[in-house]
Design a protein around this motif. Structure first.
Motif, PDB file in Angstrom:
ATOM      1  N   ARG A  76       5.701  19.007 -34.185  1.00 26.97           N
ATOM      2  CA  ARG A  76       5.620  18.336 -32.968  1.00 26.97           C
ATOM      3  C   ARG A  76       5.796  16.654 -33.293  1.00 26.97           C
ATOM      4  O   ARG A  76       6.699  15.989 -32.699  1.00 26.97           O
ATOM      5  CB  ARG A  76       4.526  18.634 -32.110  1.00 26.97           C
TER       6      ARG A  76
ATOM      7  N   THR B 289       6.869  15.445 -36.085  1.00 25.58           N
ATOM      8  CA  THR B 289       8.331  15.260 -36.566  1.00 25.58           C
ATOM      9  C   THR B 289       9.282  15.009 -35.596  1.00 25.58           C
ATOM     10  O   THR B 289      10.039  14.214 -35.526  1.00 25.58           O
ATOM     11  CB  THR B 289       8.614  16.442 -37.339  1.00 25.58           C
ATOM     12  N   GLY B 290       9.183  15.646 -34.523  1.00 25.76           N
ATOM     13  CA  GLY B 290      10.056  15.479 -33.206  1.00 25.76           C
ATOM     14  C   GLY B 290      10.028  14.405 -32.607  1.00 25.76           C
ATOM     15  O   GLY B 290      10.919  13.618 -32.174  1.00 25.76           O
TER      16      GLY B 290
ATOM     17  N   THR C 145       6.627  18.691 -23.674  1.00 29.14           N
ATOM     18  CA  THR C 145       5.737  18.699 -24.662  1.00 29.14           C
ATOM     19  C   THR C 145       4.490  19.011 -24.274  1.00 29.14           C
ATOM     20  O   THR C 145       3.565  19.729 -24.905  1.00 29.14           O
ATOM     21  CB  THR C 145       5.715  17.349 -25.316  1.00 29.14           C
TER      22      THR C 145
ATOM     23  N   CYS D  49       9.224  21.052 -32.262  1.00 27.00           N
ATOM     24  CA  CYS D  49      10.145  20.009 -32.691  1.00 27.00           C
ATOM     25  C   CYS D  49      10.942  19.520 -31.518  1.00 27.00           C
ATOM     26  O   CYS D  49      11.141  18.320 -31.377  1.00 27.00           O
ATOM     27  CB  CYS D  49      10.794  20.268 -33.980  1.00 27.00           C
ATOM     28  N   SER D  50      11.575  20.417 -30.827  1.00 27.12           N
ATOM     29  CA  SER D  50      12.758  20.192 -29.790  1.00 27.12           C
ATOM     30  C   SER D  50      11.729  19.544 -28.627  1.00 27.12           C
ATOM     31  O   SER D  50      12.279  18.445 -28.229  1.00 27.12           O
ATOM     32  CB  SER D  50      13.070  21.462 -29.347  1.00 27.12           C
TER      33      SER D  50
ATOM     34  N   GLY E 148       9.088  17.740 -28.903  1.00 29.43           N
ATOM     35  CA  GLY E 148       8.795  16.611 -29.547  1.00 29.43           C
ATOM     36  C   GLY E 148       9.799  15.386 -29.508  1.00 29.43           C
ATOM     37  O   GLY E 148       9.684  14.388 -29.231  1.00 29.43           O
ATOM     38  N   ILE E 149      11.226  15.801 -29.764  1.00 31.97           N
ATOM     39  CA  ILE E 149      12.281  15.066 -29.654  1.00 31.97           C
ATOM     40  C   ILE E 149      12.423  14.379 -28.242  1.00 31.97           C
ATOM     41  O   ILE E 149      12.726  13.307 -28.049  1.00 31.97           O
ATOM     42  CB  ILE E 149      13.446  15.768 -30.207  1.00 31.97           C
TER      43      ILE E 149
END
Length: 111
Positions: free
Chosen positions: A29, A31-32, A61, A81-82, A84-85
């Motif tokens: 998360r 990282t995203g 998120t 990750c998605s 998080g982005i």
């Protein structure tokens, strides 16, 4: 790669990405979120997003994290990750709007 001590992240191996058998220094998360920051901050020179859109980008998120914590649902690293982005993009936009309005407020006070 694990020398990043000032980042507030749980760094759980089950919730992190690995590259060549080495764990990323932050979870999927986070990282995203950093990927979202990395792409959105330069874009803020050309495109600003409003408060509501920023909030809408952060909500997935929050929902993913809260449903994992309280409904005992297990998310995947790709979903973490998605979302998080999206949150990184939303937080960048939100921060830009706060900075803009703070600058305008100070400008009015000083004039």
């Amino acid at each position: 790669m694990t020398k990043i001590q000032w980042v507030d992240c749980h760094r759980m191996p089950s919730r992190s990405f690995f590259y060549k058998k080495k764990q990323f220094p932050v979870c999927a998360r986070c990282t995203g979120i950093y990927i979202g920051y990395f792409f959105m901050i330069p874009m803020l020179w050309f495109y600003q997003i409003g408060f509501l859109i920023s909030l809408a980008l952060i909500i997935p998120t929050m929902l993913d994290g809260l449903t994992q914590a309280y409904l005992h649902r297990e998310s995947t690293n790709i979903l973490r990750c998605s979302t998080g982005i999206l949150a990184g993009i939303g937080m960048s936009g939100f921060s830009e709007r706060i900075t803009y309005h703070t600058y305008k407020f100070i400008e009015i006070l000083l004039s």
